[in-house]
Write a protein that holds these residues in place. Structure first.
Motif, PDB file in Angstrom:
ATOM      1  N   GLY A   1       0.798  -1.213   0.000  1.00 52.02           N
ATOM      2  CA  GLY A   1       0.000   0.000   0.000  1.00 52.02           C
ATOM      3  C   GLY A   1       0.833   1.267   0.000  1.00 52.02           C
ATOM      4  O   GLY A   1       0.313   2.364  -0.167  1.00 52.02           O
TER       5      GLY A   1
ATOM      6  N   CYS B   1       4.912   2.399   5.822  1.00 53.26           N
ATOM      7  CA  CYS B   1       4.010   3.172   6.678  1.00 53.26           C
ATOM      8  C   CYS B   1       2.649   2.518   6.882  1.00 53.26           C
ATOM      9  O   CYS B   1       1.955   2.869   7.828  1.00 53.26           O
ATOM     10  CB  CYS B   1       3.741   4.541   6.060  1.00 53.26           C
ATOM     11  SG  CYS B   1       5.163   5.601   5.955  1.00 53.26           S
TER      12      CYS B   1
ATOM     13  N   LEU C   1       0.007  -2.925   5.262  1.00 48.73           N
ATOM     14  CA  LEU C   1      -0.755  -3.863   4.433  1.00 48.73           C
ATOM     15  C   LEU C   1      -0.017  -5.174   4.198  1.00 48.73           C
ATOM     16  O   LEU C   1      -0.616  -6.219   4.028  1.00 48.73           O
ATOM     17  CB  LEU C   1      -1.073  -3.229   3.065  1.00 48.73           C
ATOM     18  CG  LEU C   1      -2.459  -2.613   2.906  1.00 48.73           C
ATOM     19  CD1 LEU C   1      -2.642  -1.460   3.872  1.00 48.73           C
ATOM     20  CD2 LEU C   1      -2.683  -2.141   1.484  1.00 48.73           C
TER      21      LEU C   1
ATOM     22  N   PHE D   1      -3.848  -6.212   8.471  1.00 49.02           N
ATOM     23  CA  PHE D   1      -4.457  -5.861   9.756  1.00 49.02           C
ATOM     24  C   PHE D   1      -4.711  -7.125  10.583  1.00 49.02           C
ATOM     25  O   PHE D   1      -4.363  -7.193  11.766  1.00 49.02           O
ATOM     26  CB  PHE D   1      -5.757  -5.092   9.482  1.00 49.02           C
ATOM     27  CG  PHE D   1      -6.667  -4.935  10.654  1.00 49.02           C
ATOM     28  CD1 PHE D   1      -6.332  -4.106  11.709  1.00 49.02           C
ATOM     29  CD2 PHE D   1      -7.891  -5.601  10.701  1.00 49.02           C
ATOM     30  CE1 PHE D   1      -7.185  -3.958  12.795  1.00 49.02           C
ATOM     31  CE2 PHE D   1      -8.742  -5.460  11.769  1.00 49.02           C
ATOM     32  CZ  PHE D   1      -8.394  -4.640  12.823  1.00 49.02           C
TER      33      PHE D   1
ATOM     34  N   LEU E   1      -1.677  -1.534  17.046  1.00 52.05           N
ATOM     35  CA  LEU E   1      -2.120  -1.548  15.645  1.00 52.05           C
ATOM     36  C   LEU E   1      -1.925  -0.219  14.923  1.00 52.05           C
ATOM     37  O   LEU E   1      -2.386  -0.048  13.800  1.00 52.05           O
ATOM     38  CB  LEU E   1      -3.599  -1.944  15.590  1.00 52.05           C
ATOM     39  CG  LEU E   1      -3.873  -3.412  15.933  1.00 52.05           C
ATOM     40  CD1 LEU E   1      -5.312  -3.595  16.348  1.00 52.05           C
ATOM     41  CD2 LEU E   1      -3.543  -4.295  14.738  1.00 52.05           C
ATOM     42  N   THR E   2      -1.239   0.724  15.560  1.00 57.61           N
ATOM     43  CA  THR E   2      -1.108   2.055  14.952  1.00 57.61           C
ATOM     44  C   THR E   2      -0.481   1.995  13.562  1.00 57.61           C
ATOM     45  O   THR E   2      -0.815   2.775  12.683  1.00 57.61           O
ATOM     46  CB  THR E   2      -0.272   2.977  15.868  1.00 57.61           C
ATOM     47  OG1 THR E   2      -0.923   3.039  17.120  1.00 57.61           O
ATOM     48  CG2 THR E   2      -0.179   4.383  15.307  1.00 57.61           C
TER      49      THR E   2
ATOM     50  N   ASN F   1      -0.998  -0.030  11.264  1.00 55.09           N
ATOM     51  CA  ASN F   1      -1.881  -0.574  10.230  1.00 55.09           C
ATOM     52  C   ASN F   1      -2.891   0.495   9.833  1.00 55.09           C
ATOM     53  O   ASN F   1      -3.859   0.746  10.542  1.00 55.09           O
ATOM     54  CB  ASN F   1      -2.604  -1.826  10.734  1.00 55.09           C
ATOM     55  CG  ASN F   1      -1.661  -3.002  10.848  1.00 55.09           C
ATOM     56  OD1 ASN F   1      -1.010  -3.177  11.867  1.00 55.09           O
ATOM     57  ND2 ASN F   1      -1.545  -3.783   9.786  1.00 55.09           N
ATOM     58  N   LEU F   2      -2.637   1.107   8.693  1.00 52.25           N
ATOM     59  CA  LEU F   2      -3.523   2.178   8.227  1.00 52.25           C
ATOM     60  C   LEU F   2      -4.770   1.594   7.572  1.00 52.25           C
ATOM     61  O   LEU F   2      -4.735   0.516   6.988  1.00 52.25           O
ATOM     62  CB  LEU F   2      -2.805   3.074   7.221  1.00 52.25           C
ATOM     63  CG  LEU F   2      -1.605   3.871   7.728  1.00 52.25           C
ATOM     64  CD1 LEU F   2      -1.018   4.701   6.586  1.00 52.25           C
ATOM     65  CD2 LEU F   2      -2.007   4.772   8.887  1.00 52.25           C
ATOM     66  N   CYS F   3      -5.848   2.349   7.690  1.00 55.24           N
ATOM     67  CA  CYS F   3      -7.081   2.013   6.979  1.00 55.24           C
ATOM     68  C   CYS F   3      -7.701   3.347   6.597  1.00 55.24           C
ATOM     69  O   CYS F   3      -7.754   4.253   7.420  1.00 55.24           O
ATOM     70  CB  CYS F   3      -8.022   1.228   7.889  1.00 55.24           C
ATOM     71  SG  CYS F   3      -9.683   1.064   7.219  1.00 55.24           S
ATOM     72  N   ARG F   4      -8.122   3.472   5.347  1.00 55.51           N
ATOM     73  CA  ARG F   4      -8.693   4.741   4.916  1.00 55.51           C
ATOM     74  C   ARG F   4     -10.213   4.675   4.833  1.00 55.51           C
ATOM     75  O   ARG F   4     -10.853   5.698   4.652  1.00 55.51           O
ATOM     76  CB  ARG F   4      -8.091   5.104   3.539  1.00 55.51           C
ATOM     77  CG  ARG F   4      -8.423   6.482   3.028  1.00 55.51           C
ATOM     78  CD  ARG F   4      -7.930   7.613   3.924  1.00 55.51           C
ATOM     79  NE  ARG F   4      -7.771   8.846   3.169  1.00 55.51           N
ATOM     80  CZ  ARG F   4      -7.544  10.029   3.714  1.00 55.51           C
ATOM     81  NH1 ARG F   4      -7.443  10.139   5.030  1.00 55.51           N
ATOM     82  NH2 ARG F   4      -7.387  11.096   2.963  1.00 55.51           N
ATOM     83  N   CYS F   5     -10.772   3.486   4.941  1.00 56.14           N
ATOM     84  CA  CYS F   5     -12.222   3.358   4.752  1.00 56.14           C
ATOM     85  C   CYS F   5     -13.006   3.471   6.048  1.00 56.14           C
ATOM     86  O   CYS F   5     -14.027   4.132   6.100  1.00 56.14           O
ATOM     87  CB  CYS F   5     -12.567   2.003   4.145  1.00 56.14           C
ATOM     88  SG  CYS F   5     -12.063   1.760   2.446  1.00 56.14           S
TER      89      CYS F   5
ATOM     90  N   TYR G   1     -11.534   3.179  11.662  1.00 59.56           N
ATOM     91  CA  TYR G   1     -10.944   2.368  12.753  1.00 59.56           C
ATOM     92  C   TYR G   1     -11.907   1.928  13.855  1.00 59.56           C
ATOM     93  O   TYR G   1     -11.631   0.972  14.564  1.00 59.56           O
ATOM     94  CB  TYR G   1      -9.765   3.106  13.416  1.00 59.56           C
ATOM     95  CG  TYR G   1      -8.673   3.531  12.462  1.00 59.56           C
ATOM     96  CD1 TYR G   1      -7.867   2.582  11.834  1.00 59.56           C
ATOM     97  CD2 TYR G   1      -8.433   4.876  12.191  1.00 59.56           C
ATOM     98  CE1 TYR G   1      -6.856   2.973  10.961  1.00 59.56           C
ATOM     99  CE2 TYR G   1      -7.421   5.270  11.322  1.00 59.56           C
ATOM    100  CZ  TYR G   1      -6.637   4.318  10.716  1.00 59.56           C
ATOM    101  OH  TYR G   1      -5.637   4.717   9.856  1.00 59.56           O
TER     102      TYR G   1
END
Lengths: 760, 155
Positions: free
Chosen positions: B37, B42, B45, B102, B125-126, B128-132, B135
């Motif tokens: 990703g 960063c 994914l 994740f 879990l910081t 692990n980014l998620c944009r949808c 969180y």
């Protein structure tokens, strides 16, 4: 209702959550050529010469294209219904490069390493021009970004090429200046909303191949397959009938994939070589050479009378569309459309301004689409007005906001069909603890906590334009196939549409096979954008299912030798009312396809568009904690109370809302697309461009105040976009209430807060 | 060079370039749960386990994995599916693109932290980014999942 209103898990949920190969890259043929793009290092230049001979001589380089080798028919990459309001101002490759990152050459090679090696061997000589980087200086700048004579607009959008103006707009009802003079209190605020990156987790990507009949097949992570087909047809000068566009599972879109960023490059390679080709943008490309939210400057003036009724509203704007005009005029138009009707005690309203070209990455569609920018400016001004009037900001809103059954100056006499916004405000006040916590309280250690709020509206589809078709057939085994062209990008729209179909047919979601989106197979749908899928495609699905239901009833009645009004359907079977004779849907299905029962397979069809775009509403409340020594803002709590009409699937709607709020929080506090002095983007990775992590958001609470929208499927409106609009104005106001600085230049970084506090 | 790894319990020999990263090696080997990703370590994914520890495979050189045990979601399938069901029931997989990385991190956390607090979970879990999803739904799912596990008498 048995299915609408239920939190059914997404039909594709387990496959996508557990890593199954269902996304674009997973499906690309292993032998696909790798496509890479050589890009301009200059923000504005002319390619004087370009030499690809050395690069082409490398083994395993398949082909290299420059501006000399591509069709010369200008087009737009904006995903909009034809005739697109976006100007046809692009070529696949142009002699003029208009931003740092603009494409110079297309390289296709057997593998990535070779393509990159070849790219380095291409020699380009540029004549560099002075770029237009400050959008406030774009109009009448000595550099004219689009001088080409073949730029085409499908209709008048107020384009003035020689002045770098893409679109000039003005809407005025009543006389704003006169009304402002009569007002007891007038406030003015100028707000700057930055460009924002979509930052979807799956970067832009596509692959293409020729099928068994020699047609071009493009598989793409796109929100707009039908529009991509039209773009490719025009740009490559091949008939649309020779193109097929397929959308697999998508790893997020947020409007970014409403612009056809990558398909054209693999399509050109495949069309020319006959070979499969793929393109996968890396994160840097996704940040710097695709599209972002339009940065805007919006000046708002509001006038109110002694009683606190808002009588005049004036919004004057300037929008930065970057190097190309995708979604330029429409995003700007939406600023006015989603602000002017909100406070309807007005006697005069005006929205006007310009959209300009600059030598930066093009802007495009981004969740909220102008409404986000407009909401920030308007709500910031309303909060300021409340303060001047010495009124509680929730009271000003309750007094002035449009209600169900009312009109506004710009609604053309059409009454608002549904709204619980007043209830949303009351509920939000309760949940955030407004009475106890507003406006501020010291919490010790040099920290102060404070509240702020804002409201917003969006639309549901584009009135009189968005039109979706749906088809549902009864299969030979008694199951159903629902064919739609909308593009689930993770939102769960395939699931909620099957919920709607199952509701009408009184069956279960498990019995419905959903197929989307493939231009060869799906009925036409513009794609999933403009908050259209639940409302517009949803209604098409409901109508198609009703059409099929009627046919099933008629068929069953015919087989049972009674008239259609003498039978009932219960989802499993048809029963005659008088005698209790029954026939199952499976049996009807079997007889229909075998030809005994009615000589044709039963298929329900519908096409639906709406003449209105019913607004969903939100009241958003923020509680922040500001460190008075450093200016650091921490979001403690965010409450959003949502009116999206009937909630079709509460879990999926909640996640949509929470995700949109966090994107809005990012816009308010962290995210900013920035450039250096020569126009190169400096925020092209997650190191420099900060999206919220799970540590940056505080607590987020979403609740619904359902209304019933008469024109929507089961009373539903939209949810996808409206959710992003309130955090910026609510958080900014909370910070003002905390430390007395009202920052109108997003994002509000600690540095800006701290510096502003020094000015008090 | 040729390396030999134990991929999800099976010995696999593969030819890799010296500068190749595991994310690419594994994807080329048909492991679809590993996704990239970002290019800057960063986003999280591409999280896999090397010797049972969560690692960003986009920054782990394949040659360094020689002889090591590599676990991807494909190798933890029953456990991953169990948590995925909770996640999906919450509606919080959304686009799903970040879910495998994740989930690999969540399962690593389950092994590493005993009765984590909400703060522990968020901290772990910081990366692990998620944009949808924003969180929150993921957090609800984790709490439900761990809650269930904690109440099982055999554990």
């Amino acid at each position: 209702m048995s299915l609408v209103g239920k939190s059914i898990p997404k039909i594709d949920g387990m496959a996508i959550a557990t890593g199954k190969p269902v996304y674009t890259e997973d499906m690309a043929p292993p032998n696909a050529l790798v496509v890479k793009l050589l890009r301009s290092p200059h923000a504005f230049a002319r390619i004087k010469s370009i030499d690809t001979s050395k690069a082409e001589s490398i083994e395993n380089v398949e082909c290299i294209f420059t501006h000399k080798d591509v069709p010369k028919c200008r087009f737009t990459l904006a995903g909009q219904s034809y005739p697109e309001p976006s100007p046809y101002d692009r070529l696949i490759l142009d002699e003029i490069v208009r931003y740092a990152g603009d494409e110079v050459a297309i390289i296709a090679a057997a593998d990535e390493e070779t393509a990159e090696k070849a790219m380095k061997l291409i020699k380009v000589d540029y004549e560099v021009f002075e770029p237009v980087l400050d959008f406030e200086k774009a109009i009448d700048h000595p550099s004219i970004i689009h001088q080409e004579t073949d730029l085409h607009c499908n209709f008048d959008i107020g384009m003035q090429q020689e002045r770098n103006i893409v679109s000039c707009q003005k809407v005025e009802v009543g006389n704003v200046e006169e009304e402002l003079k009569k007002c007891h209190t007038v406030v003015e605020e100028t707000c700057y909303i930055q460009a924002q990156a979509h930052a979807m987790m799956e970067t832009y990507r596509a692959f293409s191949y020729l099928d068994h009949t020699g047609r071009l097949v493009v598989v793409s992570s796109t929100q707009i397959p039908f529009h991509v087909r039209r773009q490719l047809s025009r740009a490559l000068n091949i008939p649309a009938s020779k193109i097929r566009v397929i959308k697999p599972r998508i790893g997020g879109g947020f409007g970014g994939k409403q612009t056809g960023a990558v398909e054209i490059f693999t399509a050109l390679v495949t069309q020319t070589t006959g070979k499969p080709a793929k393109i996968i943008y890396d994160r840097k490309e996704t940040f710097s050479v695709t599209n972002s939210r339009h940065a805007m400057r919006l000046k708002v003036r509001l006038g109110a009378d002694k009683e606190g009724y808002i009588r005049a509203m004036d919004i004057q704007g300037l929008s930065d569309t970057g190097a190309y005009g995708e979604h330029a005029s429409t995003t700007f138009m939406v600023v006015g459309q989603k602000t002017l009707p909100l406070y309807n005690k007005t006697r005069a309203v005006r929205f006007m301004g310009n959209v300009v070209y600059t030598n930066k990455m093009p802007a495009g569609a981004f969740r909220g689409y102008g409404a986000t920018q407009g909401t920030f400016a308007l709500e910031t001004a309303v909060n300021k007005l409340a303060e001047r009037l010495n009124m509680d900001p929730t009271e000003v809103r309750l007094k002035n906001l449009i209600k169900e059954g009312e009109t506004s100056l710009v609604s053309g006499g059409i009454k608002l069909g549904s709204s619980t916004l007043h209830k949303c405000i009351a509920r939000g006040r309760e949940l955030i603890g407004w009475n106890d916590k507003y406006p501020r309280r010291e919490v010790g250690d040099n920290k102060v906590r404070a509240l702020g709020m804002a409201v917003t509206m969006q639309g549901s589809g584009i009135a009189n334009i968005d039109t979706a078709s749906a088809e549902i057939r009864l299969n030979d085994d008694g199951n159903f196939t629902l064919l739609i062209g909308s593009t689930d990008m993770g939102t769960g729209s395939d699931t909620i549409l099957s919920q709607m179909a199952a509701e009408v047919l009184e069956t279960s979601v498990e019995k419905i096979i959903v197929h989307a989106a493939d231009t060869d197979i799906s009925p036409y749908d513009p794609g999933s954008y403009a908050s259209s899928t639940t409302y517009v495609t949803g209604m098409a699905v409901v109508k198609a299912a009703e059409d099929l239901k009627k046919q099933i009833i008629e068929s069953g009645a015919r087989i049972l030798e009674v008239s259609a009004d003498e039978v009932e359907l219960d989802g499993q079977k048809i029963t005659t009312i008088n005698e209790g004779k029954t026939i199952s849907i499976e049996k009807i299905a079997e007889l229909q396809v075998l030809g005994f029962g009615g000589n044709r397979q039963l298929v329900g069809n519908a096409t639906h568009g709406s003449s209105i775009s019913p607004p969903p509403f939100i009241a958003g409340f923020a509680e922040v904690e500001v460190d008075k020594e450093t200016g650091k803002v921490k979001l403690i709590d965010y409450v959003a109370v949502v009116d999206c009409g009937t909630v079709i699937n509460p879990n999926l709607a909640t996640i949509q809302a929470e995700g949109g709020l966090v994107q809005g929080i990012g816009l308010a506090m962290y995210e900013d697309v920035r450039y250096d002095k020569v126009g190169r983007m400096t925020t092209n990775s997650f190191m420099q461009y900060k999206i919220p992590t799970r540590k940056d958001i505080g607590n987020i609470r979403v609740t619904f105040e359902e209304s019933f929208e008469p024109s929507g499927p089961f009373g539903a409106k939209s949810i996808g976009e409206v959710v992003i609009n309130t955090p910026a104005p609510a958080i900014i106001e909370a910070v003002y209430n905390a430390v007395g600085v009202r920052l109108t230049d997003l994002p509000i970084t600690p540095e800006k807060v701290f510096l502003a506090m020094q000015q008090i | 060079m040729q390396i030999e790894i134990i991929l999800n319990g099976k010995k696999v020999a593969m030819n890799v370039k010296n500068d190749e990263y595991l994310a690419d090696t594994l994807r080329a080997h048909g492991v679809s749960s590993v996704r990239k990703g970002c290019d800057t370590t960063c986003c999280g994914l591409c999280t896999i386990w090397i010797e049972e520890k969560p690692v960003l495979s986009c920054a782990a050189l394949s040659i360094r994995a020689n002889g090591k045990s590599i676990t991807t979601m494909e190798g933890l399938y029953n456990e991953a599916e169990e948590f995925a069901q909770v996640l999906v029931a919450e509606g919080s997989e959304q686009c799903g693109f970040c879910s495998p990385g994740f989930i690999m991190t969540v399962l690593a956390m389950k092994r590493e932290l005993n009765n984590p607090t909400e703060e522990d979970i968020v901290h772990y879990l910081t990366g692990n980014l998620c944009r949808c999803t924003g969180y929150m739904g993921q957090l609800r799912a984790i709490k439900k999942y761990l809650g269930v596990m904690q109440h099982e008498p055999c554990r």
